[in-house]
Design an enzyme around this catalytic site. Structure first.
Site: not given
Ligand SMILES: *[C@@H]1O[C@H](CO)[C@@H](O)[C@H](O)[C@H]1NC(C)=O
Ligand SMILES: *[C@@H]1O[C@H](CO)[C@@H](O)[C@H](O)[C@H]1NC(C)=O
Ligand SMILES: *[C@@H]1O[C@H](CO)[C@@H](O)[C@H](O)[C@H]1NC(C)=O
Length: 402
Positions: A167, A376
């Site tokens: 990320s 995620h």
């Protein structure tokens, strides 16, 4: 990143609520060493004076030589995360253990502003707040990563290091590749998990709602002098502390509810999280960050472009010689890059990862995790990391190590 941000805010309040800014009961050092792996903590200074703590697992549990492994690799965390995120899955699953057992000398960054790196040569994060916290992930990419890479190459006497980012850990890498192109030659391969540069297709409804108001949110934060996520005054708030303490303590009957609320907010996949890991997530806690990091992401979500921070036309003109912030130059990012993404990630979507793939001049692998509800944070703590991520990752790293 952003999606997990809201959840991690809650995790922060709860975890700091239970142990404030004191040394947590479970941290990188004592957890990793409890499994028989060596650890080291190194302090690295950036060009602009921030002091970062970098963690190291130099060799594996079964190493007979007890010498650092031959191949250095750097792991870089996401927004509101820290190096401690990556130990949550435990040996055989979590990357630092797996990599150390496969011949890698593992280095883990803690970006400026995380509670491990909340330090500066001259600025005090609590007294010189407006100055200390005036950075976004741009500065992490331009200053922190080059400092850590040079430090690791010097200690290991190597000319290249492999790099893994999750990320924001990928965003900062792309910033470095574009703004400090000489660093591309120092990278064997970069593996980007949930890679975040284009965010125009982000689906998280709460972020979509707040993002377009980034200008207003910035002036609000500045007028309230709230520069740190999570601000210390909130963490030391007595009422919050006691509520979180009662609900989330290790032997509290409500702890399951507490964990589920947190993890649902982080977009976890039911079935991909081990109940035991929750204790560790809560007790190691989140990293801390500057509000400008979140606001910079809000600008990417709103514009759908990978641009430098929009400081307003007057300051933009001074910084960029243009009233509008310029885009980062992908053509400079010459290092080999492998991308991995999850189909159910509502922050870093398939559409945006596909756009990113067309911009990278040296894409060497493009991998969708073959598990439908991979989201995620699964790259950090899913129970099937070994099956869906680590195998592929080890193969890529091996191909590019010197
Ligand atoms: C973890 O906590 C121990 C004390 O319990 C401390 O000595 C050590 O420095 C801490 N490690 C990190 C990385 O914060
Ligand atoms: C490289 O590492 C050595 C110790 O191994 C240290 O004395 C030296 O200052 C370092 N150089 C740089 C440029 O960091
Ligand atoms: C600033 O931008 C103008 C027009 O866009 C250009 O002519 C000028 O050379 C630029 N100046 C610098 C220092 O880059």
């Amino acid at each position: 990143m952003l999606g997990s941000c809201a959840a991690l805010v809650v995790v922060s309040v709860i975890s700091y609520g239970t142990h404030g800014f004191e040394t947590p009961k479970q941290n990188f050092t004592n957890v990793v060493e409890s499994f028989g792996y060596p650890t080291e903590v190194h302090e690295v200074e950036t060009e602009d004076g921030y002091l970062l703590n970098v963690f190291r697992v130099p060799y594996g549990q079964k190493s007979e030589a007890k010498q650092p492994n031959e191949y250095p690799v750097i792991i870089n965390h996401g927004l509101m995360g820290s190096a401690e995120n990556f130990i949550i899955g435990g040996p055989k699953k979590a990357l630092p253990y797996v990599l150390a057992d496969h011949g890698y000398d593992v280095w883990l960054c803690n970006a400026r502003g995380t509670h491990h790196s909340r330090k500066h040569r001259t600025l005090d994060p609590d007294k010189d707040m407006a100055k200390f916290w005036r950075f976004s992930w741009h500065e992490i990419g331009v200053y922190d990563l080059p400092a850590v890479i040079d430090y690791v190459l010097n200690i290991t006497q190597k000319s290249k290091v492999n790099f893994i980012g999750h990320s924001q850990g990928t965003t900062t890498f792309f910033v470095m590749g574009a703004e400090r192109p000489e660093y591309n030659d120092k990278i064997g391969v970069m593996v980007g998990m949930a890679p975040s540069a284009f965010l125009g297709h982000l689906k998280d409804p709460s972020i979509r709602f707040f993002a377009p108001n980034y200008r207003y949110l910035q002036s609000l934060a500045e007028s309230l002098q709230v520069y740190e996520l999570i601000p210390k005054f909130l963490l030391s708030n007595e009422a919050l502390r006691s509520i979180s303490k009662i609900l989330c303590e290790e032997d509290a009957p409500t702890r399951n509810i507490c964990s589920n609320v947190l993890l649902a907010m982080a977009g976890y996949t039911p079935g991909q999280i081990d109940p035991d890991t929750i204790t560790l997530i809560v007790s190691t806690g989140p990293g801390g960050a500057s509000v400008y990091q979140a606001l910079h992401y809000a600008q990417l979500v709103t514009t759908g472009r990978f641009i430098k921070y929009d400081w307003g036309s007057k300051e933009n003109l001074k910084r960029y010689n243009s009233t509008k912030p310029p885009e980062y130059n992908f053509n400079n990012i010459k290092s080999p890059v492998a991308l991995m993404y999850g189909e159910s990630d509502i922050v870093v979507t398939k559409e945006d990862v596909e756009i990113l793939a067309t911009h990278l001049p040296n894409l060497v692998d493009f991998y969708k995790v073959p598990y439908e509800s991979w989201s995620h944070m699964d790259f950090v703590w899913a129970k099937d990391l070994d099956k869906y991520v680590n195998k592929r990752l080890l193969r890529i790293l091996k191909k590019f190590r010197e």
